[in-house]
Design an enzyme around this catalytic site. Structure first.
Site, PDB file in Angstrom:
ATOM      1  N   THR A  45       0.891  -1.192   0.051  1.00 32.67           N
ATOM      2  CA  THR A  45       0.050   0.068  -0.196  1.00 32.67           C
ATOM      3  C   THR A  45       0.920   1.135   0.028  1.00 32.67           C
ATOM      4  O   THR A  45       0.545   2.153  -0.757  1.00 32.67           O
ATOM      5  CB  THR A  45      -0.902   0.173   1.244  1.00 32.67           C
ATOM      6  N   HIS A  48       1.978   2.001  -3.513  1.00 31.87           N
ATOM      7  CA  HIS A  48       0.804   2.486  -4.090  1.00 31.87           C
ATOM      8  C   HIS A  48       0.904   4.235  -3.771  1.00 31.87           C
ATOM      9  O   HIS A  48       0.753   5.084  -4.524  1.00 31.87           O
ATOM     10  CB  HIS A  48      -0.532   2.087  -3.845  1.00 31.87           C
TER      11      HIS A  48
END
Ligand code: NAD
Ligand code: ZN
Length: 352
Positions: A45, A48
């Site tokens: 994450t 990202h």
């Protein structure tokens, strides 16, 4: 009096990258704890957020400090905090639930409708200090080493998925041997699974899958993984599918490998909606399909503590890189290459 400051890795603008900034050390509110971060780890994450994809653009509001996998030492506690004291070694559940929505009231806070995630919705742990509400603090058993304590968040995803149904003496396939899939293999092994198959396109990760305890690590680009798993299980298929790739092809293959009456626990997050053969893969199979989100509060934390403190999990193959926060750009490009293990940051410089 000058305000005390700390360094923090911050997303300053809605674009690719991040910056190391000097920001004031936050003060804990009455029910909060200020934790000095000892080791923090990078999650997919965070990659990202760093790369600024469509999801980040819709969810992240710069400027903010990211990072949500860590362990540290309690530095200061709020006036109402009695359960920890300065010096305690802790980690934290970074999903902060509201406590009053229907799932929260029904004992399912891991699917709170108003969840706020530290490191996504508020300042996270890629910093010298992080603020955590006391009810999210998890005291670490002294038998658990620092580098393991830093990755309890993703290990909890793996433990939650593996233990979401029967696992002992069951044949299992893990589709996707990223960090969480790899940890799931170790957990399934520790919990007495029979055969464990992994499917993974990355050769480095297939190697790791074997080291973590998989009997076979199969490359879906080279072998007919469904045929191989059916053959190895005398045509029956596996009892349990642990989906940890989020890849539509892997999801489809996983269901084809699952025996009638089996359990499919889905953790991987596909980028887009996935087409599904509901009739043959779920209904006629009588499959039990579960979505898995986060970690159960706090059952998963108890389970992983027990597995770790009794030495049931060897996660050493996952660790390689240990870096100061200053080398964040190297860390993110290493992770993008798919060759890195669980990368650890040491924001306070101390490394054990
Ligand atoms: P990751 O992206 O590192 O791992 C996914 C792995 O799947 C990679 O190693 C990739 O090579 C592999 N893969 C891709 N295509 C494949 C295919 N066709 N067949 C087999 N393997 C394939 O991610 P991770 O950090 O290990 O997390 C696993 C998944 O879980 C991700 O999708 C992540 O977004 C998701 N996740 C979900 C939760 C949750 O609460 N539900 C929490 C954390 C992560
Ligand atoms: Zn809630």
């Amino acid at each position: 009096m000058a305000v005390a400051t700390m360094k923090a890795l911050r997303k300053m603008r809605p674009e690719r990258g991040a910056q190391l900034e000097s920001v004031p050390i936050p003060t804990p509110g009455p029910t909060e704890v200020l934790v000095r971060v000892r080791a923090a780890s990078i999650c997919g994450t965070d990659l990202h957020i760093y790369g600024w994809d469509r999801w980040s653009a819709s969810r992240i509001h710069p400027p903010m400090t990211f990072g949500h996998e860590f362990c540290g030492t309690v530095d200061k506690v709020g006036s109402e905090v009695t359960s920890v004291k300065p010096g305690d070694f802790v980690s934290a559940e970074m999903h902060v639930n509201c406590g009053h929505c229907r799932p929260c009231r029904m004992g399912q806070p891991h699917v709170c409708q108003n969840v706020k995630i530290i490191g996504i919705d508020k300042d996270g742990c890629f910093a010298e200090f992080v603020i955590i509400p006391i009810r999210n603090i998890w005291k670490i058993d002294p038998a658990i080493p620092e580098h393991y304590a830093a990755i309890l968040d993703p290990l909890g995803n793996a433990v939650h998925t593996v233990l979401a149904g029967e696992i002992a003496a069951r044949n299992v396939v893990v589709t996707g041997a990223g960090p969480i899939g790899l940890m799931a293999i170790a957990v399934a092994r520790a919990c007495g699974s029979a055969m464990i198959f992994a499917t993974e396109v990355n050769p480095h990760r297939r190697e790791l899958a074997k080291k973590m305890g998989a009997d076979e690590a199969l490359d879906p680009n080279q072998v007919d993984v469904v045929a191989r798993v059916l053959e190895a299980t005398d045509g029956a298929g596996v009892d349990v599918l642990l989906e940890m790739s989020g890849n539509p092809t892997a999801i489809h293959q996983g269901f084809q490998m699952l025996r009638p009456g089996g359990r499919a626990s889905l953790l991987g997050i596909p980028k887009d909606p996935v087409t599904f053969d509901l009739v043959n893969d779920v209904i006629f199979k009588g499959a039990t399909v579960q979505g898995i989100y986060g970690r159960k509060m706090f059952e998963t934390w108890v389970q992983m503590t027990e597995l770790l403190k009794h030495g049931r999990l060897n996660l050493e193959p996952l660790f390689k890189e240990r870096l100061p926060l200053e080398q964040f750009a190297d860390a993110f490009s290493l992770l993008e290459s798919g060759e890195a293990g669980k990368i650890l940051f040491y924001p306070n410089g101390s490394q054990k």
